[in-house]
Design a protein around this motif. Structure first.
Motif, PDB file in Angstrom:
ATOM      1  N   ALA A   1       0.845  -1.199   0.000  1.00 57.65           N
ATOM      2  CA  ALA A   1       0.000   0.000   0.000  1.00 57.65           C
ATOM      3  C   ALA A   1       0.884   1.254   0.000  1.00 57.65           C
ATOM      4  CB  ALA A   1      -0.909   0.004   1.210  1.00 57.65           C
TER       5      ALA A   1
ATOM      6  N   ASP B   1       0.766   5.468   0.189  1.00 65.14           N
ATOM      7  CA  ASP B   1      -0.085   6.607   0.545  1.00 65.14           C
ATOM      8  C   ASP B   1      -0.133   7.620  -0.596  1.00 65.14           C
ATOM      9  OD1 ASP B   1      -0.671   5.627   3.083  1.00 65.14           O
ATOM     10  OD2 ASP B   1       1.118   6.544   3.954  1.00 65.14           O
TER      11      ASP B   1
ATOM     12  N   LYS C   1     -10.592   2.350   8.870  1.00 65.83           N
ATOM     13  CA  LYS C   1     -10.161   1.742   7.610  1.00 65.83           C
ATOM     14  C   LYS C   1     -10.769   2.477   6.418  1.00 65.83           C
ATOM     15  CE  LYS C   1     -12.292  -1.969   6.406  1.00 65.83           C
ATOM     16  NZ  LYS C   1     -12.793  -3.350   6.359  1.00 65.83           N
ATOM     17  N   GLY C   2     -12.071   2.654   6.443  1.00 68.68           N
ATOM     18  CA  GLY C   2     -12.739   3.314   5.327  1.00 68.68           C
ATOM     19  C   GLY C   2     -12.332   4.761   5.173  1.00 68.68           C
TER      20      GLY C   2
ATOM     21  N   ALA D   1      -9.561   6.223   6.240  1.00 64.14           N
ATOM     22  CA  ALA D   1      -8.153   6.315   5.847  1.00 64.14           C
ATOM     23  C   ALA D   1      -8.006   6.090   4.350  1.00 64.14           C
ATOM     24  CB  ALA D   1      -7.318   5.300   6.620  1.00 64.14           C
ATOM     25  N   ARG D   2      -8.647   5.071   3.850  1.00 61.88           N
ATOM     26  CA  ARG D   2      -8.546   4.778   2.407  1.00 61.88           C
ATOM     27  C   ARG D   2      -9.143   5.896   1.571  1.00 61.88           C
ATOM     28  NH1 ARG D   2      -9.899  -1.722   2.573  1.00 61.88           N
ATOM     29  NH2 ARG D   2      -7.789  -2.377   3.128  1.00 61.88           N
TER      30      ARG D   2
ATOM     31  N   GLY E   1      -6.741   8.654   1.256  1.00 62.94           N
ATOM     32  CA  GLY E   1      -5.485   8.303   0.610  1.00 62.94           C
ATOM     33  C   GLY E   1      -4.415   7.808   1.560  1.00 62.94           C
TER      34      GLY E   1
ATOM     35  N   ASN F   1      -3.421   4.988   2.574  1.00 62.24           N
ATOM     36  CA  ASN F   1      -3.618   3.583   2.212  1.00 62.24           C
ATOM     37  C   ASN F   1      -2.886   2.611   3.131  1.00 62.24           C
ATOM     38  OD1 ASN F   1      -5.289   4.303   0.030  1.00 62.24           O
ATOM     39  ND2 ASN F   1      -3.487   4.807  -1.169  1.00 62.24           N
ATOM     40  N   ARG F   2      -1.704   2.976   3.599  1.00 60.86           N
ATOM     41  CA  ARG F   2      -0.983   2.094   4.523  1.00 60.86           C
ATOM     42  C   ARG F   2      -1.753   1.969   5.837  1.00 60.86           C
ATOM     43  NH1 ARG F   2       3.857   0.241   3.705  1.00 60.86           N
ATOM     44  NH2 ARG F   2       4.440   0.287   5.892  1.00 60.86           N
TER      45      ARG F   2
ATOM     46  N   GLY G   1      -4.940   2.415   6.200  1.00 57.97           N
ATOM     47  CA  GLY G   1      -6.128   1.634   5.867  1.00 57.97           C
ATOM     48  C   GLY G   1      -5.836   0.146   5.857  1.00 57.97           C
ATOM     49  N   GLU G   2      -4.684  -0.225   5.297  1.00 57.94           N
ATOM     50  CA  GLU G   2      -4.312  -1.639   5.266  1.00 57.94           C
ATOM     51  C   GLU G   2      -3.979  -2.162   6.658  1.00 57.94           C
ATOM     52  OE1 GLU G   2      -3.747  -5.403   3.713  1.00 57.94           O
ATOM     53  OE2 GLU G   2      -4.702  -3.664   2.808  1.00 57.94           O
TER      54      GLU G   2
ATOM     55  N   HIS H   1      -7.218  -2.698   8.429  1.00 59.88           N
ATOM     56  CA  HIS H   1      -7.903  -3.856   7.846  1.00 59.88           C
ATOM     57  C   HIS H   1      -7.320  -5.153   8.392  1.00 59.88           C
ATOM     58  CE1 HIS H   1      -9.525  -6.700   4.993  1.00 59.88           C
ATOM     59  NE2 HIS H   1      -8.295  -7.047   4.657  1.00 59.88           N
TER      60      HIS H   1
END
Length: 168
Positions: free
Chosen positions: A40, A42, A91-92, A94-95, A98, A100-101, A103-104, A107
């Motif tokens: 992931a 960012d 999670k939602g 954050a994604r 952007g 993404n890390r 968010g992952e 998750h």
């Protein structure tokens, strides 16, 4: 002596203690597996990140509190549910912003909690999640330190990378 019957071993009877030991070993293995690197990257959105940041500033203490309550009392399913709810929201958000890390990371933590289940848990099985929470907090703090001018804006995306929009 030759010809004497071979004694048969006693069957292993699952007890809550044995079950907890097996689950603890599995939870550590699961958490270690989940800690592997991920791809992931960012791409923080300058417009959405401040909104995410404000929300995360409220959610991170709730997550930490829920995890600590759950570790102290593994039978406290409301603390487990609160941790899952906060993780799902983080999670939602954050994604969407952007991150993404982050968010992952959330998750994966959410997945570990779901896989741990709810029966025969002990605090020692939940404690590694507190270390993971610290990693999530550290990632969030690092994102907050990114200068605003380093954030991406929609107008920064080259035209060839933008998706076509159907006009009716």
């Amino acid at each position: 002596t030759p010809g004497a019957p071979t004694p048969t071993p006693s069957p292993i009877v699952p007890t809550p203690t044995l079950h907890a030991q097996v689950i603890e070993a599995a939870s550590h293995a699961l958490i270690d597996e989940q800690e592997d690197e991920f791809d992931a990257i960012d791409s923080l959105d300058a417009d959405l990140f401040p909104i995410f940041e404000e929300e995360a500033l409220e959610l991170m203490p709730k997550l930490g509190g829920a995890l600590r309550q759950w570790a102290a009392r593994p039978d406290n399913l409301s603390a487990r549910s609160e941790a899952l709810r906060v993780l799902h929201t983080l999670k939602g958000s954050a994604r969407l912003a952007g991150a993404n890390r982050l968010g992952e990371m959330t998750h994966r933590m959410e997945s570990v909690i779901e896989q741990l289940g709810t029966e025969f848990l002990q605090g020692a099985q939940i404690d590694p999640l507190l270390v993971r929470f610290d990693s999530i907090q550290n990632n969030f703090d690092a994102l907050r330190a990114v200068p605003e001018q380093a954030l991406s804006r929609p107008e920064d995306v080259p035209m060839e990378r933008m998706e076509p929009v159907a006009v009716e």
